[in-house]
Design a protein around this motif. Structure first.
Motif, PDB file in Angstrom:
ATOM      1  N   LEU A  64       0.856  -1.183   0.000  1.00 45.56           N
ATOM      2  CA  LEU A  64       0.000   0.000   0.000  1.00 45.56           C
ATOM      3  C   LEU A  64       0.894   1.235   0.000  1.00 45.56           C
ATOM      4  CD1 LEU A  64      -2.538  -1.150   2.730  1.00 45.56           C
ATOM      5  CD2 LEU A  64      -2.806  -1.296   0.242  1.00 45.56           C
ATOM      6  N   VAL A  65       0.715   2.105  -1.001  1.00 47.98           N
ATOM      7  CA  VAL A  65       1.538   3.299  -1.159  1.00 47.98           C
ATOM      8  C   VAL A  65       0.682   4.533  -0.868  1.00 47.98           C
ATOM      9  CG1 VAL A  65       2.948   4.644  -2.771  1.00 47.98           C
ATOM     10  CG2 VAL A  65       2.918   2.134  -2.933  1.00 47.98           C
ATOM     11  N   ALA A  66       1.121   5.363   0.064  1.00 46.01           N
ATOM     12  CA  ALA A  66       0.382   6.582   0.456  1.00 46.01           C
ATOM     13  C   ALA A  66      -1.109   6.259   0.578  1.00 46.01           C
ATOM     14  CB  ALA A  66       0.626   7.701  -0.559  1.00 46.01           C
ATOM     15  N   PRO A  67      -1.443   5.246   1.382  1.00 42.69           N
ATOM     16  CA  PRO A  67      -2.761   4.638   1.268  1.00 42.69           C
ATOM     17  C   PRO A  67      -3.827   5.134   2.243  1.00 42.69           C
ATOM     18  CG  PRO A  67      -1.457   3.294   2.705  1.00 42.69           C
ATOM     19  CD  PRO A  67      -0.584   4.452   2.271  1.00 42.69           C
ATOM     20  N   MET A  68      -5.044   4.837   1.846  1.00 42.38           N
ATOM     21  CA  MET A  68      -6.141   4.741   2.792  1.00 42.38           C
ATOM     22  C   MET A  68      -6.099   3.282   3.251  1.00 42.38           C
ATOM     23  SD  MET A  68      -9.123   6.849   0.781  1.00 42.38           S
ATOM     24  CE  MET A  68     -10.238   7.066   2.160  1.00 42.38           C
ATOM     25  N   ILE A  69      -6.266   3.052   4.533  1.00 40.86           N
ATOM     26  CA  ILE A  69      -6.205   1.700   5.079  1.00 40.86           C
ATOM     27  C   ILE A  69      -7.556   1.425   5.734  1.00 40.86           C
ATOM     28  CG2 ILE A  69      -5.021   0.140   6.664  1.00 40.86           C
ATOM     29  CD1 ILE A  69      -2.552   2.022   6.413  1.00 40.86           C
ATOM     30  N   PRO A  70      -8.432   0.710   5.037  1.00 42.49           N
ATOM     31  CA  PRO A  70      -9.783   0.511   5.571  1.00 42.49           C
ATOM     32  C   PRO A  70      -9.845  -0.518   6.687  1.00 42.49           C
ATOM     33  CG  PRO A  70      -9.536  -0.718   3.539  1.00 42.49           C
ATOM     34  CD  PRO A  70      -8.254   0.075   3.730  1.00 42.49           C
ATOM     35  N   ALA A  71     -10.795  -0.318   7.562  1.00 43.17           N
ATOM     36  CA  ALA A  71     -11.142  -1.327   8.559  1.00 43.17           C
ATOM     37  C   ALA A  71     -12.218  -2.208   7.933  1.00 43.17           C
ATOM     38  CB  ALA A  71     -11.675  -0.658   9.823  1.00 43.17           C
ATOM     39  N   PRO A  72     -12.369  -3.437   8.386  1.00 47.94           N
ATOM     40  CA  PRO A  72     -13.435  -4.293   7.846  1.00 47.94           C
ATOM     41  C   PRO A  72     -14.791  -3.602   7.918  1.00 47.94           C
ATOM     42  CG  PRO A  72     -11.937  -5.598   9.158  1.00 47.94           C
ATOM     43  CD  PRO A  72     -11.535  -4.155   9.353  1.00 47.94           C
ATOM     44  N   ALA A  73     -15.538  -3.733   6.824  1.00 42.63           N
ATOM     45  CA  ALA A  73     -16.899  -3.211   6.678  1.00 42.63           C
ATOM     46  C   ALA A  73     -16.990  -1.684   6.745  1.00 42.63           C
ATOM     47  CB  ALA A  73     -17.848  -3.841   7.688  1.00 42.63           C
ATOM     48  N   GLU A  74     -15.887  -1.012   6.658  1.00 42.68           N
ATOM     49  CA  GLU A  74     -15.898   0.452   6.731  1.00 42.68           C
ATOM     50  C   GLU A  74     -16.343   1.063   5.413  1.00 42.68           C
ATOM     51  OE1 GLU A  74     -13.011   3.486   8.848  1.00 42.68           O
ATOM     52  OE2 GLU A  74     -12.014   2.465   7.190  1.00 42.68           O
ATOM     53  N   ALA A  75     -17.229   2.018   5.478  1.00 44.00           N
ATOM     54  CA  ALA A  75     -17.638   2.771   4.294  1.00 44.00           C
ATOM     55  C   ALA A  75     -16.578   3.834   4.016  1.00 44.00           C
ATOM     56  CB  ALA A  75     -18.988   3.423   4.527  1.00 44.00           C
ATOM     57  N   PRO A  76     -16.228   4.033   2.748  1.00 46.32           N
ATOM     58  CA  PRO A  76     -15.253   5.079   2.445  1.00 46.32           C
ATOM     59  C   PRO A  76     -15.648   6.445   3.020  1.00 46.32           C
ATOM     60  CG  PRO A  76     -15.573   3.696   0.534  1.00 46.32           C
ATOM     61  CD  PRO A  76     -16.606   3.274   1.550  1.00 46.32           C
ATOM     62  N   ALA A  77     -16.933   6.750   3.024  1.00 44.81           N
ATOM     63  CA  ALA A  77     -17.383   8.045   3.545  1.00 44.81           C
ATOM     64  C   ALA A  77     -17.103   8.191   5.034  1.00 44.81           C
ATOM     65  CB  ALA A  77     -18.870   8.232   3.278  1.00 44.81           C
ATOM     66  N   GLY A  78     -16.945   7.105   5.751  1.00 44.53           N
ATOM     67  CA  GLY A  78     -16.682   7.164   7.180  1.00 44.53           C
ATOM     68  C   GLY A  78     -15.208   7.120   7.550  1.00 44.53           C
ATOM     69  N   TYR A  79     -14.345   7.004   6.561  1.00 43.74           N
ATOM     70  CA  TYR A  79     -12.911   6.846   6.812  1.00 43.74           C
ATOM     71  C   TYR A  79     -12.322   8.009   7.611  1.00 43.74           C
ATOM     72  CZ  TYR A  79      -7.973   5.895   5.901  1.00 43.74           C
ATOM     73  OH  TYR A  79      -6.636   5.645   6.033  1.00 43.74           O
ATOM     74  N   SER A  80     -12.597   9.219   7.194  1.00 41.48           N
ATOM     75  CA  SER A  80     -12.011  10.386   7.867  1.00 41.48           C
ATOM     76  C   SER A  80     -12.381  10.430   9.346  1.00 41.48           C
ATOM     77  CB  SER A  80     -12.452  11.681   7.189  1.00 41.48           C
ATOM     78  OG  SER A  80     -11.879  11.772   5.920  1.00 41.48           O
ATOM     79  N   ALA A  81     -13.651  10.210   9.645  1.00 44.50           N
ATOM     80  CA  ALA A  81     -14.091  10.255  11.036  1.00 44.50           C
ATOM     81  C   ALA A  81     -13.480   9.114  11.850  1.00 44.50           C
ATOM     82  CB  ALA A  81     -15.616  10.197  11.117  1.00 44.50           C
ATOM     83  N   ARG A  82     -13.479   7.916  11.281  1.00 48.09           N
ATOM     84  CA  ARG A  82     -13.005   6.748  12.039  1.00 48.09           C
ATOM     85  C   ARG A  82     -11.487   6.734  12.229  1.00 48.09           C
ATOM     86  NH1 ARG A  82     -16.133   1.367  10.736  1.00 48.09           N
ATOM     87  NH2 ARG A  82     -14.743   0.787  12.437  1.00 48.09           N
ATOM     88  N   THR A  83     -10.764   7.425  11.346  1.00 49.30           N
ATOM     89  CA  THR A  83      -9.304   7.511  11.507  1.00 49.30           C
ATOM     90  C   THR A  83      -8.882   8.801  12.212  1.00 49.30           C
ATOM     91  OG1 THR A  83      -9.070   8.511   9.319  1.00 49.30           O
ATOM     92  CG2 THR A  83      -8.792   6.099   9.475  1.00 49.30           C
ATOM     93  N   ARG A  84      -9.850   9.631  12.534  1.00 51.40           N
ATOM     94  CA  ARG A  84      -9.593  10.923  13.181  1.00 51.40           C
ATOM     95  C   ARG A  84      -8.706  11.812  12.308  1.00 51.40           C
ATOM     96  NH1 ARG A  84      -8.254   7.034  16.471  1.00 51.40           N
ATOM     97  NH2 ARG A  84      -6.185   7.798  16.992  1.00 51.40           N
ATOM     98  N   PRO A 127     -20.965   0.128   3.213  1.00 61.07           N
ATOM     99  CA  PRO A 127     -19.851  -0.565   3.876  1.00 61.07           C
ATOM    100  C   PRO A 127     -19.060  -1.398   2.870  1.00 61.07           C
ATOM    101  CG  PRO A 127     -21.963  -1.133   4.895  1.00 61.07           C
ATOM    102  CD  PRO A 127     -22.257  -0.294   3.696  1.00 61.07           C
ATOM    103  N   SER A 128     -17.780  -1.456   3.075  1.00 62.25           N
ATOM    104  CA  SER A 128     -16.927  -2.310   2.254  1.00 62.25           C
ATOM    105  C   SER A 128     -17.281  -3.771   2.515  1.00 62.25           C
ATOM    106  CB  SER A 128     -15.460  -2.071   2.620  1.00 62.25           C
ATOM    107  OG  SER A 128     -14.637  -3.065   2.049  1.00 62.25           O
ATOM    108  N   PRO A 129     -17.177  -4.621   1.501  1.00 64.92           N
ATOM    109  CA  PRO A 129     -17.397  -6.047   1.728  1.00 64.92           C
ATOM    110  C   PRO A 129     -16.229  -6.723   2.458  1.00 64.92           C
ATOM    111  CG  PRO A 129     -16.896  -5.653  -0.574  1.00 64.92           C
ATOM    112  CD  PRO A 129     -17.016  -4.304   0.089  1.00 64.92           C
ATOM    113  N   LEU A 130     -15.177  -5.983   2.748  1.00 67.90           N
ATOM    114  CA  LEU A 130     -14.036  -6.536   3.472  1.00 67.90           C
ATOM    115  C   LEU A 130     -14.483  -6.981   4.860  1.00 67.90           C
ATOM    116  CD1 LEU A 130     -10.894  -6.926   3.449  1.00 67.90           C
ATOM    117  CD2 LEU A 130     -10.768  -4.660   4.516  1.00 67.90           C
TER     118      LEU A 130
END
Length: 193
Positions: A64-84, A127-130
């Motif tokens: 992963l290069v300069a990545p977004m790193i998702p948590a399981p079932a995380e929606a991309p729209a929620g990434y900023s809030a969940r990663t602070r 939510p991501s299917p991950l």
């Protein structure tokens, strides 16, 4: 997916402009790309798609290069809030070149911006299917001068979400354009491990 060949390097590139979601089919070429030496490399938002690819093909490494790193079932729209993300100390930029391409030669940055496609935001709230991070060795490579995802932010997120201390190179968010040789050297070193 397209294959690029040079005399000493064999690299596969896969791109997506859609978020990873339940109804996004995997490209045929990604399903058929298998083998003991397959390495999946994803940059930025591709971090949402790459672990899904690893669930479907036999890869020996995920980078992963300069990545977004998702948590399981995380929606991309929620990434900023969940990663602070908003809590991170960082500068703000209104200009795409200043944010993404600050260390890219100006003519190349302008061309990259002209060729950029808008990402669909239709399914960003799904939510991501991950369900779990794939059982594939994972490396995280961050860029010390990244204005989009500052190094301190990615160090923290990589540690919190994957238990990984990321590797680092100089440069901004788009090292394939600003530092292609350094990036290729790092990827080849990973491949040699």
């Amino acid at each position: 997916m397209r294959e690029a060949m040079t005399p000493s390097r064999r690299t596969f590139h896969a791109t997506t402009t859609r978020p990873a979601c339940r109804s996004t089919p995997m490209p045929w070429s990604a399903r058929s790309a298998t083998g003991p030496d397959l390495i999946i490399v994803a940059q930025s938002f591709g971090g949402f798609t790459a672990p899904l690819v690893c669930d479907r093909v036999a890869a020996r490494l995920l980078v992963l290069v300069a990545p977004m790193i998702p948590a399981p079932a995380e929606a991309p729209a929620g990434y900023s809030a969940r990663t602070r993300y908003e809590e991170e100390a960082r500068d703000h930029y209104d200009d795409a070149i200043a944010l993404f391409y600050q260390d890219v030669p100006p003519e190349l940055a302008t061309e990259a911006l002209k060729r950029a496609r808008a990402q669909s935001e239709v399914r960003m709230g799904e939510p991501s299917p991950l369900r779990a991070w794939p059982d594939v060795p994972t490396r995280v490579l961050i860029c010390r001068d990244d204005r989009m995802f500052p190094a301190a932010f990615l160090r923290r997120v990589a540690q919190e979400r994957l238990g990984i201390i990321p590797d680092e190179i100089d440069g901004g968010h788009t090292p394939a354009l600003s530092r292609p040789h350094e990036l290729a050297d790092r990827l080849e070193a990973y491949a040699a491990e």
